[in-house]
Design an enzyme around this catalytic site. Structure first.
Site, short mmCIF file in Angstrom:
data_model
loop_
_atom_site.label_atom_id
_atom_site.label_comp_id
_atom_site.label_asym_id
_atom_site.label_seq_id
_atom_site.Cartn_x
_atom_site.Cartn_y
_atom_site.Cartn_z
N CYS A 51 0.82 -1.21 0.00
CA CYS A 51 0.00 0.00 0.00
C CYS A 51 0.86 1.26 0.00
CB CYS A 51 -0.91 -0.02 1.22
SG CYS A 51 0.01 0.02 2.77
N HIS A 183 5.74 6.47 -2.47
CA HIS A 183 7.06 7.02 -2.85
C HIS A 183 6.90 8.49 -3.22
CE1 HIS A 183 7.76 2.71 -4.56
NE2 HIS A 183 8.02 2.73 -3.26
#
Lengths: 533, 454
Positions: A51, A183
């Site tokens: 996730c 990210h």
């Protein structure tokens, strides 16, 4: 039917329609084919994806050693991301190392009902009292966005109250379609609040940042060792064994090296826009790839002395590992491999496997985007869907004081003819005719492709490892390196060669089939015959 | 190691540091893996299923198969009904389980997804089942998830026909496959016909065959779960883990239960044996009497190395209570006995164990964490630390021997195949603890003090 069609054959029409776009069998190599990536996983499919929180806290933020990272949410998320990614870190002298710790607000039902901001602020107060950290980062889990806790406001109040740096990430698990969104969110936070806040200039002639290197198994340290030997100064590493203390000066380095394109390209691009800093796609996985990357870096600076020193180090390093590499190659030459990892390693490791005489016939990514497969030139053609649009796309402009590009556009164009400057060509171009590329790979396709393509070894993660091994194929983890490593650079290549050889040749494989499955246990005797005596 | 941990203890109310528990769904996933041909399904973000599968695979070094509803932001706003319905259809089509066991997550609980309604709306293929349980991650710990999933199966499937099956329903507690095998062996030796539920033996310790089986041979079968309603008695092991499903069986089917501690140590194993004997009305066979006698013999032989040695024990509540019982039987002083699970019954039961052996300086804590345990040890050290993998940092920091027992053990092999329960499991723990203490003596003693006979 080719292997791709046979794999897709089992799916119902609905699932088939979705998955066929994610599974490519290379035709007309070398070239690139279109693949669908970074879209929703079909519910129910046993995907390997994680996730948004895992991408933000687990991958990018977690390894920062001088940051006290508080997971804001129920206990699980913080617990699972505690010490499990092998981001090695050693405290700087006099500095702190929070990597072996897990901090969580451990939210209870009442916090969900009445809001968790108060608890988060109390947790920060307790953290400050016990540890006196210079920097706190807050990572949000699923319920936070749903109940409306304003973690950004808490971060601001924390900075005011304690005079420390505090960054909050709204990286709730459901955001985006995989770790990738996390990210991006982490990159945005580092860009907004950390990078550019320091003023400590590097002292050596040529200085570098390493981006997208998480020091798993000590990979980053091997890269630093080689680069320092050549004479470079490493300003900071994003984020393996990294620190806010060094990251704030990142903008003062000469060049950004990008290892994991997927997880950190946002920072590289934003630093280019804000400070005029170039980034160079490197790959320190593989002997050949490492040499190429070192030569590319030297070419960027264009200093004959630096180039000579680079060659000198390369020759010396090669001499040290040559006998080992030769031995492992003799054991592995002609073997084939499959590799399913994250968003960069499936590309990087093909180079190292080639060094060992192993061809990669199946490669897949868990959370890559099209540019990771097909190269950055497809970026203008990628259609953003609703899931991606929900992730902030931070746009930065040139910093009035600090924007100092090293080269003119014309010079950069010229450099690009030789080195991958500010660009990435993607994985697919290096794959051969008939090889398989899978996006958002899942359990069924993994099992099926192994049956059809019969690789001699398969590299994936822990969720796959024992499935593959049970099926009789040697299996190594490419996220954690099965607790081995480093695999990067010259010395790492030897470790990898040893580990792959061991996985294929370990003695226990001989015992999988018990003797009674192949030999009769009933001893025949002739009846009616006469016994000789 | 853990250099930032100060000696000075400060009260914390909001910040959890180095937890000694995890969230409900992983317990539910583990319980569901103990049902034959069952696919556990996580109704939440992909990350939940990914973390839980990873975690279980790391502990058991075996595949942990489970599917997910793969929530996106849209599903989180509009509800996960469409996701779970698609998921269930795909799981039956692609992976062909006999049953799907859905557990919720903090995400689906926070948005208030009503699983009962969703499941009623599903097209479930003939002869297949879908069950669910609610496992909000912000309540209790993985222990709640484990027993909630058990209750979910019972609520959906178990039936009382009115004709007794003559069996005992044995709830093994949150233990390893090795423990379940040992408990079943004891039941067989005592002539007790039983249904063990759940039963992860043969699933999470399945053998290498050269063929991956998504549904290995083990696990409680669906007919067995249905038949739980016809059992004569429930033997529920683990007073904290198995209490709720045992009470549910009583409430739903009027089946009496005996709630016993995990059979760890002589006394607790004796209680189980007496219970089993009471059920089958059979004498205890010599084989078991021999095992018990061997264990007592070992305790007497080795007591001088463990008597009055102090230890700290942490982990899941019932396992910790069991380990505490073993340590007291070995004459040790369980100075700190800690669980992250927030149920105060744990403290009461630990205190009762201390009281039995006249131990006054021992401290039991529920809802505690490993940071606190480390600080306690820094202030008043112990001779040995016993618990799960995360204790190794404390052991290294403080230079004390460390014995691994419980859940999770992520950094060693074989442990899940062998029991901690029964006389034989106790023998195993006694060997581990005694050896760890004696190895420490050997390593640290002066050359002239090194003993070849001990």
């Amino acid at each position: 039917m080719n292997e791709r069609s046979r794999t897709l054959d089992k799916y119902s029409s609905r699932v088939y329609k979705n998955r066929k776009e994610h599974l490519v069998q290379i035709e007309n190599a070398p070239g690139s084919q279109e693949i669908t990536a970074n879209t929703r996983t079909v519910p129910g499919i046993i995907t390997n994806r994680g996730c948004c929180y895992a991408g933000c806290k687990g991958v990018v933020v977690g390894p920062l050693k001088d940051v006290l990272v508080i997971t804001h949410g129920p206990i699980g998320c913080g617990y699972y991301s505690w010490g499990t990614r092998r981001n090695k870190a050693v405290a700087e002298e006099g500095g702190q190392n929070y990597v072996p710790y897990c901090f969580s607000t451990d939210m209870q039902e009442s916090d969900i009902v009445f809001g968790g901001e108060k608890k988060l602020e109390n947790a920060i107060a307790e953290a400050v009292e016990i540890f006196s950290p210079k920097c706190i980062m807050i990572c949000s889990t699923c319920p936070i966005g749903l109940i409306g806790d304003d973690v950004q406001a808490v971060a601001k109040r924390t900075e005011m109250k304690y005079g420390i740096t505090c960054v909050a990430y709204s990286c709730e698990g459901y955001k985006g379609v995989s770790q990738s969104a996390g990210h991006h969110i982490a990159n945005n936070g580092l860009m907004k609040y950390i990078i550019g806040t320091g003023d400590k200039r590097p002292t050596k002639k040529y200085s570098l940042n390493i981006l997208g290197e998480y020091n798993i198994g000590g990979d980053g340290w091997e890269q630093e060792r080689i680069l320092k030997r050549i004479g470079y100064e490493i300003v900071t590493v994003f984020t393996g064994d990294g620190s806010v203390e060094t990251m704030k000066n990142a903008h003062l380095a000469d060049l950004n090296l990008v290892m994991c394109h997927r997880s950190i390209n946002y920072v590289a691009e934003m630093m280019k826009a804000k400070y005029g800093m170039d980034w160079l796609k490197v790959n320190f996985i593989g002997v050949g790839a490492t040499m190429q990357s070192l030569r590319d870096i030297a070419k960027y600076f264009g200093d004959p002395e630096l180039m000579a020193r680079t060659e000198e180090v390369i020759q010396d390093e090669l001499a040290q590992i040559a006998p080992d590499m030769e031995y492992f190659k003799s054991k592995l030459k002609g073997k084939t491999a499959g590799i399913f990892v994250g968003g960069s390693r499936s590309h990087h490791y093909q180079a190292l496997l080639r060094d060992l005489g192993v061809e990669t016939i199946i490669a897949g990514y868990e959370f890559a985007h099209r540019d990771d497969y097909e190269g950055r030139e497809v970026l203008p053609f990628i259609k953003e869907d609703a899931d991606s649009k929900n992730i902030e796309n931070l746009v930065v402009g040139p910093d009035p004081k600090l924007y100092k590009p090293k080269f003119s556009e014309a010079e950069i164009e010229k450099l690009r003819e030789e080195i991958p400057l500010d660009t990435y060509a993607g994985m697919m171009r290096e794959m051969k005719e008939g090889h398989i590329v899978v996006d958002d790979y899942n359990h069924y396709e993994t099992e099926m492709l192994i049956k059809l393509m019969k690789p001699d070894i398969f590299f994936s993660g822990i969720k796959d490892k024992y499935i593959i091994q049970r099926g009789g194929t040697p299996s190594r983890q490419m996220h954690s390196y099965d607790y081995s490593g480093p695999y990067a650079g010259f010395r790492g290549a030897v470790n990898f060669g040893r580990d792959v050889t061991m996985a294929i040749f370990t003695n226990a494989w001989a015992f999988v089939v018990p003797p009674w499955k192949t030999q009769s246990v009933i001893k025949g005797s002739l009846t009616g015959g006469e016994e000789a005596c | 190691m853990l250099d930032l941990t100060p000696k000075e203890l400060k009260t914390r109310e909001a910040l959890r540091i180095n937890p000694c528990k995890t969230c409900q769904p992983v317990g539910a996933m583990y319980a569901a893996l103990g049902v034959h041909r069952c696919m556990p399904h996580s109704h939440g973000s992909q990350g939940c299923a990914s973390y839980h599968r990873t975690f279980l695979s790391r502990h058991f070094k075996d595949p942990a198969m489970a599917s997910t509803s793969s929530f996106t932001e849209g599903a989180s706003v509009f509800g996960g009904g469409s996701n779970v319905k698609t998921a269930v259809r795909n799981v039956f089509e692609i992976y062909n389980p006999d049953i799907i066991a859905i557990h919720t997550t903090c995400l689906s609980e926070t948005i208030g997804d009503d699983m009962n309604v969703y499941i009623q709306d599903m097209d479930i293929p003939e002869g297949k089942y879908v069950v669910h349980t609610n496992t909000p991650s912000y309540v209790g710990s993985h222990i709640n998830g484990f027993y909630n999933m058990m209750s979910g199966f019972i609520n959906y499937l178990s039936k009382k026909t009115g004709v007794s099956n003559g069996k005992a329903a044995i709830f093994p507690g949150f233990v390893n496959p090795g423990d379940m095998r040992e408990t079943k062996r004891l039941a067989k030796l005592m002539g007790v016909p039983y249904i063990m539920f759940p039963d992860t033996s043969g699933v999470m310790d399945a053998p290498m065959t050269g063929r991956f089986e998504m549904y290995p041979r083990g696990g409680t079968t669906i007919p067995e779960i249905i038949s739980l309603g016809d059992c004569k008695k429930v033997i529920a092991l683990g007073t904290i883990t198995s209490a709720e499903p045992a009470e549910l069986m009583k409430k739903k089917f009027k089946i009496p239960f005996s709630l016993l501690p995990l059979p760890m140590g002589i006394e607790a194993t004796d209680r189980l044996i007496m219970e089993l004997a009471g059920f089958s009305m059979q004498d205890v066979p010599y084989e078991l009497e021999e095992e018990r006698g061997q264990l007592v013999d070992i305790l007497l032989d080795s007591h001088q190395y463990t008597y009055q040695k102090s230890c700290a024990i942490f982990g899941d509540p019932d396992t910790v209570l069991g380990l505490t019982a073993i340590c007291t039987e070995m004459g040790m002083i369980p100075k700190y006995v800690i669980t992250g699970h927030p149920k105060e019954d744990f403290v009461r039961e630990a205190d009762a164990l201390f009281g039995k052996y006249g131990l006054t300086d021992c401290k039991a804590r529920a809802n505690a964490d490993l940071f606190e345990l480390h600080q306690l040890i820094k202030n008043d050290p112990v001779d040995i630390l016993i618990g799960t993998s995360y204790g190794k940092a404390i052991a290294k920091a403080e230079g004390i021997p460390f014995v691994r027992a419980g859940f999770p053990i992520l950094d060693r092999y074989v442990h899940s195949y062998l029991p901690l329960v029964g006389y034989s499991g106790t023998m195993r723990i006694v060997e581990k603890i005694t050896n760890a203490i004696m190895d420490e003596t050997d390593r640290n003693c002066a050359d002239e003090d090194l003993e070849f006979v001990m």
